[in-house]
Design a protein around this motif. Structure first.
Motif, PDB file in Angstrom:
ATOM      1  N   ASN A   1      -7.579  -6.605   0.238  1.00 12.87           N
ATOM      2  CA  ASN A   1      -8.577  -7.895  -0.109  1.00 12.87           C
ATOM      3  C   ASN A   1      -8.077  -8.066  -1.712  1.00 12.87           C
ATOM      4  O   ASN A   1      -8.355  -9.234  -2.048  1.00 12.87           O
ATOM      5  CB  ASN A   1     -10.013  -6.746  -0.552  1.00 12.87           C
ATOM      6  N   GLU A   2      -7.293  -7.342  -2.305  1.00 13.82           N
ATOM      7  CA  GLU A   2      -6.815  -7.524  -3.645  1.00 13.82           C
ATOM      8  C   GLU A   2      -5.637  -8.705  -3.430  1.00 13.82           C
ATOM      9  O   GLU A   2      -5.501  -9.545  -4.355  1.00 13.82           O
ATOM     10  CB  GLU A   2      -6.209  -6.400  -4.351  1.00 13.82           C
ATOM     11  N   ALA A   3      -5.177  -8.752  -2.245  1.00  7.95           N
ATOM     12  CA  ALA A   3      -4.160  -9.816  -1.961  1.00  7.95           C
ATOM     13  C   ALA A   3      -4.935 -11.104  -1.550  1.00  7.95           C
ATOM     14  O   ALA A   3      -4.096 -12.301  -1.005  1.00  7.95           O
ATOM     15  CB  ALA A   3      -3.193  -9.220  -1.120  1.00  7.95           C
TER      16      ALA A   3
ATOM     17  N   VAL B   1      -8.499  -2.014   0.837  1.00  6.32           N
ATOM     18  CA  VAL B   1      -8.671  -2.381  -0.564  1.00  6.32           C
ATOM     19  C   VAL B   1      -7.497  -3.366  -1.003  1.00  6.32           C
ATOM     20  O   VAL B   1      -7.520  -4.267  -1.683  1.00  6.32           O
ATOM     21  CB  VAL B   1      -8.830  -1.325  -1.561  1.00  6.32           C
ATOM     22  N   ALA B   2      -6.321  -2.903  -0.563  1.00  7.54           N
ATOM     23  CA  ALA B   2      -4.968  -3.620  -0.966  1.00  7.54           C
ATOM     24  C   ALA B   2      -5.022  -4.941  -0.429  1.00  7.54           C
ATOM     25  O   ALA B   2      -4.546  -5.809  -1.107  1.00  7.54           O
ATOM     26  CB  ALA B   2      -3.793  -2.751  -0.722  1.00  7.54           C
TER      27      ALA B   2
ATOM     28  N   TYR C   1       0.702  -1.206   0.089  1.00 10.81           N
ATOM     29  CA  TYR C   1      -0.100   0.068   0.041  1.00 10.81           C
ATOM     30  C   TYR C   1       1.002   1.275   0.071  1.00 10.81           C
ATOM     31  O   TYR C   1       1.644   1.421   0.910  1.00 10.81           O
ATOM     32  CB  TYR C   1      -0.979   0.248   1.196  1.00 10.81           C
TER      33      TYR C   1
ATOM     34  N   THR D   1      -9.799 -11.005   2.829  1.00 14.36           N
ATOM     35  CA  THR D   1     -11.003 -10.337   2.814  1.00 14.36           C
ATOM     36  C   THR D   1     -11.603 -10.313   4.065  1.00 14.36           C
ATOM     37  O   THR D   1     -12.673  -9.904   4.310  1.00 14.36           O
ATOM     38  CB  THR D   1     -12.034 -10.977   1.548  1.00 14.36           C
TER      39      THR D   1
END
Length: 526
Positions: free
Chosen positions: A88-90, A85-86, A64, A93
């Motif tokens: 979640n993308e990884a 968000v970063a 991030y 969640t």
């Protein structure tokens, strides 16, 4: 567009792998806080992204980038949301913290709790542009994250990586009187690419086939990855790739670089983070930058306002030790005072080729008009102004290139360029030797951009005087060196077969840029 490859960094990757415990199962990993340090454009983020290929499948990498306060709100809320968000993308969640991060009374505490939760999952959390943490007021909360994670290392298998470009800002947060002092387990320092990596990249990208163009780019960029990638991938430079005439290409290259510096002040000195220098440091740097890049300057030569400044020595130490912007040199095997020189080709290139841009006396609008007007008349530009400055600087850059090659290829432990001895008129362009050797090996080199400009007889005459002078000196190291075996070399951008034969007959080894590449086993199409 084809993806830009990842070049070099084998040692740094190995060190980072060890620091991130990738070889250990997750159950055996313990928390660590690491710092990746280096100037903007040196490849820190790309190094972390590259680590994804080595990371175990159960080790998410969350990168991030902190933003500048005011650009996305006045609170840390947007920073927290961006980190979520970063994560979640990884693939993270459902990060749990105790208590749940939503229950904390403010966003700073929620941010701290969420980072702790990520680390407890075993994730590698990278906070990029960490030099902005203090602007956000986050440095003390990161200190708490580290302290809490250290106290429960067994239950915190994750790693925290703090990464920033503005070295003086990020270093200040780790000084002895600051909250983050002593909180790092390791620091990985990224410096510009080694010469072998630059040559390999240049061969793959096709520019090594034109050694004159390569020397120009080396003079401007040194080993800064971002600058090379910008040249080969940037839209502003795309038109240069189709220019075959070297002189026309050089003029167009300077026009593109000069326009970039005028239009984007962040590009000025940014590879060395001048943007964060305080006024006293900037003035000192600019004055030294105005001296000859060969000889530098002594303190006694400085104008009074710099020489008598109470912060002079402090500024010099910072510019040398922390920022690597200056280097002190002493006379060779003689007593004398330090001479201060500017380091780094990118900084030298800007200050000596574009002094009107980096040291403007005009308003920004007036400066832009002056520079763009000068570019409009190509004849004036090519014959009298920037090209002449650049070619002069390329001579010194070739000396540095030769010294770097000797250091990497021959394993020497000491190199100097522009080496002078009092009483001798002239200098040794490139000097190298082994140390702690009863029978030292010594390399003496002369460097000229054009191979046909070398006069082996004159070079040999001066080198003989130099060797004889060493033998008459009472200095212990001079006596030791005078007993060594000497290799005489001539360096140039390129040599013809006829020139090589002539120089070999005179007792010199001719080394050009293609020879350097081949010595590392680098293949290219000439």
């Amino acid at each position: 567009m084809k993806k830009w490859p990842f070049y070099g960094r084998k040692k740094q990757i190995s060190k980072l792998q060890n620091g991130l415990d990738f070889s250990n199962p997750k159950s055996n990993r313990l928390f660590q806080a690491l710092r990746v340090r280096g100037p903007r454009g040196v490849g820190k983020t790309k190094l972390l992204i590259q680590m994804k290929e080595y990371a175990p499948s159960n080790t998410p990498l969350v990168i991030y980038e902190l933003s500048t306060p005011g650009s996305n709100g006045t609170s840390v809320t947007a920073t927290l949301q961006g980190l979520i968000v970063a994560a979640n993308e990884a693939g993270l969640t459902n990060v749990k913290t105790v208590p749940e991060y939503q229950e904390w009374p403010n966003d700073y505490l929620r941010f701290k709790a969420y980072v702790r939760g990520l680390l407890q999952t075993g994730a590698v959390v990278v906070l990029d542009k960490f030099h902005l943490a203090r602007d956000w007021g986050l440095d003390s909360y990161i200190k708490q994250v580290i302290d809490e994670s250290v106290r429960s290392r067994e239950n915190t298998p994750g790693k925290l990586v703090l990464m920033g470009s503005h070295q003086q800002k990020i270093d200040d947060m780790f000084q002895s009187d600051q909250p983050l002092f002593g909180r790092l387990d390791n620091t990985i320092v990224l410096r510009p690419w080694r010469l072998k990596t630059v040559l390999a990249m240049a061969a793959e990208q096709g520019i090594l086939a034109s050694p004159g163009k390569f020397l120009t780019l080396w003079t401007a960029y040194d080993g800064m990855p971002r600058n090379w990638e910008r040249y080969f991938r940037g839209d502003s430079f795309a038109h240069l790739h189709d220019i075959t005439d070297e002189e026309e290409w050089r003029v167009s290259f300077l026009e593109t670089e000069g326009t970039l510096l005028v239009d984007d002040p962040r590009e000025r000195w940014d590879a060395k983070t001048w943007i964060q220098l305080v006024n006293e440091e900037r003035e000192l740097m600019l004055w030294i930058g105005s001296r000859s890049p060969h000889t530098g300057a002594e303190i006694g030569e400085m104008p009074e306002y710099l020489r008598t400044s109470p912060t002079r020595d402090q500024s010099l130490r910072k510019l040398v030790e922390r920022l690597d912007l200056l280097a002190p040199t002493l006379p060779f095997l003689e007593t004398g005072k330090y001479r201060w020189k500017m380091t780094g080709n990118n900084t030298l290139f800007q200050t000596h080729v574009f002094p009107e841009v980096v040291r403007p006396s005009l308003s920004p609008k007036g400066l832009a008009k002056q520079v763009k007007d000068s570019f409009r008349d190509r004849n004036i530009l090519a014959s009298d102004i920037l090209v002449h400055r650049l070619k002069t600087l390329e001579g010194q850059a070739l000396e540095q290139l030769a010294a770097a090659w000797l250091a990497e290829q021959k394993g020497v432990t000491c190199t100097r360029t522009n080496l002078r001895r009092s009483g001798l008129k002239g200098d040794i362009d490139v000097f190298a030797t082994t140390k702690d050797d009863p029978n030292p090996k010594v390399w003496l080199g002369s460097a000229k951009r054009n191979g046909n400009k070398h006069d082996p007889a004159e070079v040999k005459k001066y080198q003989d005087h130099f060797i004889k002078d060493l033998g008459t000196s009472s200095h212990e190291d001079a006596i030791w060196l005078s007993t060594g075996s000497f290799t005489r070399q001539l360096f140039a951008t390129s040599f013809s077969a006829e020139q090589r034969a002539k120089h070999k007959e005179a007792g010199f080894e001719a080394v050009d840029i293609h020879d350097m590449a081949r010595s590392f086993g680098i293949e290219f199409s000439p």
